[in-house]
Scaffold this active site. Structure first.
Site, PDB file in Angstrom:
ATOM      1  N   ARG A 237     -57.352  17.638 -73.346  1.00  0.00           N
ATOM      2  CA  ARG A 237     -57.030  16.786 -74.488  1.00  0.00           C
ATOM      3  C   ARG A 237     -56.909  17.674 -75.717  1.00  0.00           C
ATOM      4  O   ARG A 237     -57.709  18.597 -75.916  1.00  0.00           O
ATOM      5  CB  ARG A 237     -58.104  15.708 -74.705  1.00  0.00           C
ATOM      6  CG  ARG A 237     -58.000  14.540 -73.735  1.00  0.00           C
ATOM      7  CD  ARG A 237     -56.729  13.738 -73.976  1.00  0.00           C
ATOM      8  NE  ARG A 237     -56.605  12.566 -73.126  1.00  0.00           N
ATOM      9  CZ  ARG A 237     -55.933  12.542 -71.982  1.00  0.00           C
ATOM     10  NH1 ARG A 237     -55.379  13.654 -71.518  1.00  0.00           N
ATOM     11  NH2 ARG A 237     -55.832  11.425 -71.292  1.00  0.00           N
ATOM     12  N   GLU A 266     -49.832  13.735 -81.174  1.00  0.00           N
ATOM     13  CA  GLU A 266     -48.752  13.642 -80.187  1.00  0.00           C
ATOM     14  C   GLU A 266     -47.996  12.340 -80.371  1.00  0.00           C
ATOM     15  O   GLU A 266     -48.628  11.285 -80.497  1.00  0.00           O
ATOM     16  CB  GLU A 266     -49.321  13.707 -78.757  1.00  0.00           C
ATOM     17  CG  GLU A 266     -50.035  14.993 -78.426  1.00  0.00           C
ATOM     18  CD  GLU A 266     -50.612  14.991 -77.007  1.00  0.00           C
ATOM     19  OE1 GLU A 266     -50.376  14.021 -76.257  1.00  0.00           O
ATOM     20  OE2 GLU A 266     -51.290  15.965 -76.651  1.00  0.00           O
ATOM     21  N   HIS A 284     -47.030  17.663 -73.382  1.00  0.00           N
ATOM     22  CA  HIS A 284     -47.960  16.815 -72.626  1.00  0.00           C
ATOM     23  C   HIS A 284     -47.305  16.325 -71.325  1.00  0.00           C
ATOM     24  O   HIS A 284     -47.117  15.131 -71.107  1.00  0.00           O
ATOM     25  CB  HIS A 284     -48.440  15.624 -73.454  1.00  0.00           C
ATOM     26  CG  HIS A 284     -49.739  15.060 -72.946  1.00  0.00           C
ATOM     27  ND1 HIS A 284     -50.609  14.368 -73.740  1.00  0.00           N
ATOM     28  CD2 HIS A 284     -50.320  15.084 -71.707  1.00  0.00           C
ATOM     29  CE1 HIS A 284     -51.674  13.987 -73.033  1.00  0.00           C
ATOM     30  NE2 HIS A 284     -51.510  14.413 -71.786  1.00  0.00           N
TER      31      HIS A 284
END
Length: 327
Positions: A237, A266, A284
């Site tokens: 994370r 993000e 991601h």
């Protein structure tokens, strides 16, 4: 009466089609504010939500008076206010295990591409700089035989460690809340304190879940403990790493490089990290393969149907909500 399910993203159309007769399925399209306005309209009638990578405010949760379950197509669930869901008696499920190997593949791709400077030298080659034999300015560092440190030896951490040990002959170090004797036997891994691991590892992979305690788990103090030749790889994370401290450490040469799949914010179009040549960044994509995302959706649908039927789902996150329901 048919129950209403709202699918907000990551759910292949064909996977929900077989349930169209027994469920009222509402598919939401769009992003940002548009999706928020759509959600606000349908939340009061929804019995189930399914999708991934979406935050829900406490007020949205409280407005969903009929909501029984949110089935998240993800492993991490820090996007959700678990306390608010539990207070409302709403079950939250995720999709663990399914993406373990795929995410470990990406972690190792980042290890290799940072160590051998693949994206940087790909750009260098394509922009007309390869005019003579390469020299030290293009050298990277070896991966085989080096030391890999895993901060949090869960399922994904273990999968990364196996790739390092069996594929590249790496020495495995790990830290965490408890020892994993089976991993120590399988991989000849050594259990160290966080500080000892940081000082001994050539590659450092934080693999902790995101909690209040793990925000900025790797920061300025930790970068100072690491070798100047060390490489940080983060596929867990974004907020686990203090990004400002990371930029400073990379720019000052406190560590060699970083490979990042996750970020504090993000998505984002700009970041100081994007201007550094010793950083490999991807958006991601830890679970982003056709096979894995489909498998995650299948698992999420199974959890959803189980919860709507009044049964305890396989991948229940907030067991207290279930306990309240059956009390």
């Amino acid at each position: 009466m048919r129950k209403t399910v709202v699918a907000f993203n990551r759910v292949p159309v064909d996977l929900l089609e077989p349930y169209a007769q027994e469920l009222e399925i509402i598919r939401l399209e769009g992003a940002g504010e548009d999706l928020n306005s759509q959600l606000d309209r349908v939340l009061p009638v929804a019995h189930g939500l399914i999708g991934g990578n979406r935050k829900f405010s406490r007020s949205q949760i409280e407005s969903a008076k009929n909501l029984q379950i949110i089935s998240s197509i993800s492993v991490g669930y820090d996007n959700y206010d678990v306390n608010a869901l539990t207070e409302q008696g709403v079950l939250l499920t995720n999709t663990p295990d399914v993406l373990t190997e795929t995410t470990a593949d990406l972690a190792f791709a980042l290890i290799l591409s940072t160590a051998r400077r693949v994206p940087e030298l790909d750009h260098w080659t394509k922009t007309g700089n390869w005019l003579q034999a390469t020299g030290e300015a293009q050298f990277g560092t070896d991966v085989h035989g080096k030391t890999l440190g895993i901060l949090g030896m869960g399922q994904i951490g273990s999968a990364i460690a196996r790739r390092g040990h069996f594929g590249f002959g790496m020495q495995i170090l790990y830290s965490g809340r408890s020892r994993k004797l089976d991993i120590e036997r399988e991989l000849s891994a050594r259990y160290l304190s966080k500080e000892e691991l940081l000082g001994s590892s050539d590659f450092v992979c934080p693999m902790t879940p995101l909690t209040e305690k793990t925000k900025n788990f790797i920061g300025a103090k930790e970068f100072q403990l690491m070798k100047r030749s060390a490489i940080l790889v983060n596929v867990s994370r974004g907020p686990v790493v203090d990004e400002a401290a990371l930029v400073q450490a990379l720019a000052a040469g406190e560590i060699r490089a970083a490979g990042l799949d996750v970020f504090v914010k993000e998505p984002m179009a700009t970041s100081p990290l994007f201007s550094l040549s010793n950083v490999v960044t991807v958006p991601h994509i830890g679970s982003a393969t056709h096979e894995t995302r489909r498998a995650m959706a299948v698992r999420a649908i199974e959890n959803l149907l189980c919860g709507l039927a009044g049964n305890r789902p396989r991948d229940l996150v907030n067991s207290e909500a279930w306990d309240r329901r059956i009390a």
